[in-house]
Structures are given as C-alpha cells and as structure tokens.
Design a protein around this motif. Structure first.
Motif, PDB file in Angstrom:
ATOM      1  N   SER A 112     -37.777   5.535  32.093  1.00  0.00           N
ATOM      2  CA  SER A 112     -36.508   5.065  32.649  1.00  0.00           C
ATOM      3  C   SER A 112     -36.744   3.953  33.657  1.00  0.00           C
ATOM      4  CB  SER A 112     -35.763   6.222  33.322  1.00  0.00           C
ATOM      5  OG  SER A 112     -35.571   7.274  32.396  1.00  0.00           O
ATOM      6  N   SER A 159     -37.757   0.271  24.783  1.00  0.00           N
ATOM      7  CA  SER A 159     -36.636   1.014  25.368  1.00  0.00           C
ATOM      8  C   SER A 159     -36.226   2.150  24.439  1.00  0.00           C
ATOM      9  CB  SER A 159     -35.442   0.074  25.552  1.00  0.00           C
ATOM     10  OG  SER A 159     -34.927  -0.286  24.277  1.00  0.00           O
ATOM     11  N   ASP A 182     -30.243   7.934  32.444  1.00  0.00           N
ATOM     12  CA  ASP A 182     -29.932   6.506  32.356  1.00  0.00           C
ATOM     13  C   ASP A 182     -29.287   6.266  30.996  1.00  0.00           C
ATOM     14  OD1 ASP A 182     -29.797   3.855  33.035  1.00  0.00           O
ATOM     15  OD2 ASP A 182     -31.886   3.385  32.602  1.00  0.00           O
ATOM     16  N   HIS A 183     -28.471   5.236  30.900  1.00  0.00           N
ATOM     17  CA  HIS A 183     -27.826   4.864  29.627  1.00  0.00           C
ATOM     18  C   HIS A 183     -27.084   6.046  28.993  1.00  0.00           C
ATOM     19  CE1 HIS A 183     -29.972   1.111  29.769  1.00  0.00           C
ATOM     20  NE2 HIS A 183     -31.136   1.712  29.750  1.00  0.00           N
ATOM     21  N   ARG A 186     -24.549   5.761  26.249  1.00  0.00           N
ATOM     22  CA  ARG A 186     -24.940   5.555  24.847  1.00  0.00           C
ATOM     23  C   ARG A 186     -25.325   6.868  24.161  1.00  0.00           C
ATOM     24  NH1 ARG A 186     -26.765   0.180  22.917  1.00  0.00           N
ATOM     25  NH2 ARG A 186     -28.040   1.201  21.342  1.00  0.00           N
ATOM     26  N   TYR A 194     -31.024  11.654  25.254  1.00  0.00           N
ATOM     27  CA  TYR A 194     -31.781  10.524  25.820  1.00  0.00           C
ATOM     28  C   TYR A 194     -33.268  10.880  25.924  1.00  0.00           C
ATOM     29  CZ  TYR A 194     -33.344   7.216  29.465  1.00  0.00           C
ATOM     30  OH  TYR A 194     -34.031   6.280  30.195  1.00  0.00           O
ATOM     31  N   ASN A 330     -30.575   1.489  37.703  1.00  0.00           N
ATOM     32  CA  ASN A 330     -30.156   2.892  37.716  1.00  0.00           C
ATOM     33  C   ASN A 330     -30.527   3.525  39.053  1.00  0.00           C
ATOM     34  OD1 ASN A 330     -32.926   3.677  37.531  1.00  0.00           O
ATOM     35  ND2 ASN A 330     -32.835   3.531  35.310  1.00  0.00           N
ATOM     36  N   LYS A 354     -23.025   3.487  35.300  1.00  0.00           N
ATOM     37  CA  LYS A 354     -23.294   4.088  33.981  1.00  0.00           C
ATOM     38  C   LYS A 354     -23.202   5.614  34.064  1.00  0.00           C
ATOM     39  CE  LYS A 354     -27.249   1.762  33.850  1.00  0.00           C
ATOM     40  NZ  LYS A 354     -28.545   1.220  33.375  1.00  0.00           N
ATOM     41  N   ALA A 423     -25.742  -1.400  36.382  1.00  0.00           N
ATOM     42  CA  ALA A 423     -25.872  -2.551  35.487  1.00  0.00           C
ATOM     43  C   ALA A 423     -25.170  -3.751  36.123  1.00  0.00           C
ATOM     44  CB  ALA A 423     -25.271  -2.223  34.129  1.00  0.00           C
TER      45      ALA A 423
END
Length: 445
Positions: A112, A159, A182-183, A186, A194, A330, A354, A423
């Motif tokens: 991350s 990534s 993180d993310h 998505r 993740y 992040n 995020k 972000a």
C-alpha cells in the motif's frame, strides 16, 4: 492466417506500451480511450500505423476482440468490461501481456505504501548487475520496455489494479511491503478483496521463487497463515529475530539467506523514518539474494537520494523546513510522514477521500501538529476529525494560498508538511502535479 485481435482499453502509458509491443509481436491492434489521448501517445500510434479512437468506446470494434488489455485505471465494474467477461473474452493487464515476451528475471514489488521508494532503491542497489530495467508503475510501462530492449533483469513496481489482471505473471522475487486499507472504493469497500489482490503477486510462484514480506504486518501474517503460498518465504522485521530473512539488531540490519549472513548499519541509510528501514531491508534482501557485494549494498544505501514527492525536503526558509510528501495518497502513508516529524508541524492535508479513517493519525496530530490547512473541494470530514485537536484549522482550494497560510503560521524551527492522505483528483491532475505546485509555491514565497 488471421492475426489475433488485441483491443486495448485506455491510451495512457500502459496502453500505448502494450499497443507497440502487440504490433511488434504480430497482433492486430486497436486502441480505444473514453477520454482524450495525449499528443505524444497519439503520435506513437500514428507513426506505428496502429488504429485508435478517443472520446468513446465503440462496442462493435471492441467486442470482436480475441484478447483485451485493460489499463489499470479502468474498474472491472464498467458495463463494457462486464460484457467482455460475459463473452468470455480474456481481459488482462499490461504486466501480464509484457511478461509473455521476456525471459528476464522479474523482481516485482507491491504494497500500500513505499512501492516507488523500494523499487527505486532496489534498482539502485542492483545497478551493478548488467542489463537491468526499472518499470511498471514507475517510469516507462513494462510493455514498452520489453518492446524497446531485451533486458535480463527487471525491477517492477506493481499495483493491486495491475495484479487483478494477471493469469500467468510470475516474478522470481516478489515483495509485499505492507497492506493497509486503500483503494477500497474499487473493492466494494471489502478489505479482504484488496488483500487478496495484493497476494496475487505470489499466486504463480513455486518453491524456487521468493516472497519477501513484512513480518510485523498483522494483515500479511494472518493472510499467509490462512492462505499458504508455494514461494520460499523471506520475512523482514524490526521487532522479531528472523532466521531466514532480515531483522534489526542493535541498529544493524542483519540479513540471512541459507546460512549466508550480511550486516548493515542503519546509519548507512540516507532515508529518514522507521518505514524506510523496512524499505531498505526489503531492497537489501533482494540484493543479497542476487549476490550483490555487501560493500556495494552499503555504499548504495548511503548515496540513495530518495524519490520525488516522498518526504522530499524542498527548502528551508526562515529556519522553517518545507517538505513535499504529495505521494502520500492514503492515511497510512501520512502516518509514516507524521511519525518521522521531529519539529512542530504545520500540516497541509486533503483531497479526494477514498473512504479514509483518520483515527490512527490522532496520537501524532495531538503530539506534533500545531496547525492544519485543509486543501480540498470537500473538507468536512477533515474538519470533523481534527478541529478539536489543533488551535488553527483553515480551509482553502488553492495550493499557493495553502503555502502562504503555512508561511504565516509557522515559526522558526517548525516544519511545513504537505502529506495529503487523499487522492489528488479533486483539484490537481495527479499527485505529481500537486507536489510540483507545492514546490513552486514554496519557491515563490
């Protein structure tokens, strides 16, 4: 014989690299971008006679593909990708495609936080090796590098989005630095998904391959206990004694692989902060595995300059240190930045949230932060989280104004830290743009 039709979604760095490699390898290539393709990429497509479109995805020209390479920025959830999967057309990532056309030794680094620093440092430690490339999420795409030159060794920053699209990609040495939320936007806000994504880096590895990982990271340890991998494990730790791997002993990094040990003093490391000792452990373990001389490793640790936008010291003005950590997109990255601060800090934070939880920052904010400048379109969550902790908390939507406010608030001996924890896309093109604007604003004071 009909050529295999390769459709590429996204005309950025990874898309164009794949297009050029695909063309070279005899595929019938078509590039489609929903946005505008940059002129330098357009020119490369035109020069190489590759068909392309922009500002649209024409389904009739995409759904007849034999193979699709999807750029990492495009989520799996869009309708077009769902249609491709329904038609059982393989959708892969650029690192997967590029790996089909090289026999190089692959060192793939994910995590991350700290990927870019560790990939750059690993490359720096290995540069005495002949024929070495640095690619992936850093610099050129892996595909364009494979297209342009056949190297024997690659250090790749990868990534989770790139790993989501692999099937056969198999690094000889994989590194997982850490895993923190993180993310999550998505991954349906499911942390487990993740984590699984990050561990795809080892899914094709055998016992002849190596997985280097942080043995102090509870998330990694739990996952490995529940989902064993085939790889030979080389953990690193700041707190435990490690038999095969790296650990810290009396301010020395001790690395042992198959009873062959080397010791490095941590004072050799130019980078600041505990997290950078870990990054150095990971990179040095790779170097020791590849039999780089101890002297070379030590000298390389001593002269490594670090990465732009990652705890980068910009200027000292009136005894105030201005530090650019724009790459902290992040909360965990900002945790490391605040942890390494030794002076009272004016903290510039904010951007596109995020799904952040700021609680882990509270102890550092209470202890080290004297003022907060919220730089974002929507700062409500930051204001709620921190307004009771500091006397000064100010909102702005302009970098130049944020830096001017910091200049007024900071006293001699303080630090001004841009470490956004978010972000950049609400006000900036990307984290590099944000970092450069910060540096320009500081230089204009």
């Amino acid at each position: 014989m009909t050529k295999i039709r390769l459709v590429i979604l996204g005309g950025g760095e990874s898309g164009i690299g794949t297009a050029l490699l695909g063309k070279k390898e005899g595929y019938n290539v078509f590039v489609s971008d929903k946005g505008t393709i940059k002129d330098k990429y357009k020119n490369a497509l035109i020069h190489n006679e590759i068909e392309w479109e922009e500002k649209q995805h024409s389904s009739d020209r995409i759904l007849n593909a034999d193979l699709v390479m999807k750029s990492p920025g495009i989520p799996d959830s869009i309708e077009l990708v769902k249609q491709l999967k329904k038609l059982e057309i393989p959708v892969i990532s650029e690192i997967e495609f590029a790996s089909w056309f090289t026999n190089a030794k692959l060192i793939a680094i994910t995590g991350s936080n700290g990927k870019t620093t560790t990939a750059s440092l690993t490359h720096h430690l290995l540069k005495s090796e002949e024929s070495l490339g640095l690619a992936g999420n850093i610099g050129d795409s892996f595909a364009s590098s494979v297209c342009n030159e056949q190297l024997k060794n690659y250090v790749l920053e990868v990534s989770s989005f790139q790993l989501d699209g692999i099937t056969k990609f198999k690094p000889n040495i994989a590194v997982i630095l850490n895993i923190t939320p993180d993310h999550l936007d998505r991954y349906n806000y499911e942390f487990e998904s993740y984590i699984a994504s990050k561990f795809r880096i080892a899914m094709n590895q055998t016992s002849e391959d190596y997985l280097i990982y942080d043995a102090d990271d509870a998330v990694i340890i739990k996952w490995l206990e529940e989902n064993p991998v085939q790889s030979t494990l080389l953990p690193f730790s700041l707190t435990k004694v490690i038999e095969n791997g790296a650990y810290l002993e009396n301010n020395n990094i001790k690395i042992t692989i198959d009873n062959n040990s080397i010791t490095m003093p941590t004072k050799s490391i130019t980078l600041e902060g505990k997290h950078n000792i870990k990054n150095a452990m990971a990179a040095s373990t790779v170097a020791h595995l590849l039999r780089i001389r101890k002297q070379t490793i030590r000298e390389s640790l001593e002269n490594f300059q670090g990465v732009e936008h990652r705890l980068e010291h910009v200027l000292k003005i009136n005894k105030v240190d201005y530090i650019n950590d724009s790459k902290a997109t992040n909360v965990n990255a900002t945790y490391y930045a605040l942890e390494s601060m030794e002076a009272p800090t004016v903290w510039i934070v904010g951007g596109e949230d995020k799904g952040n939880n700021y609680e882990e920052l509270f102890p550092f904010v209470n202890e080290k932060v004297k003022a907060i400048i919220c730089l974002g379109v929507d700062n409500e969550k930051l204001m709620q989280a921190f307004s009771n902790m500091v006397d000064i908390i100010i909102e702005t939507q302009f970098m130049s104004e944020a830096v001017k406010i910091a200049y007024k608030v900071a006293d001699s001996g303080d630090s001004v830290l841009l470490s956004p924890a978010c972000a950049s896309f609400d006000l900036f093109e990307n984290y590099e743009d944000r970092g450069r604007q910060f540096k320009n604003a500081v230089r204009n004071l």
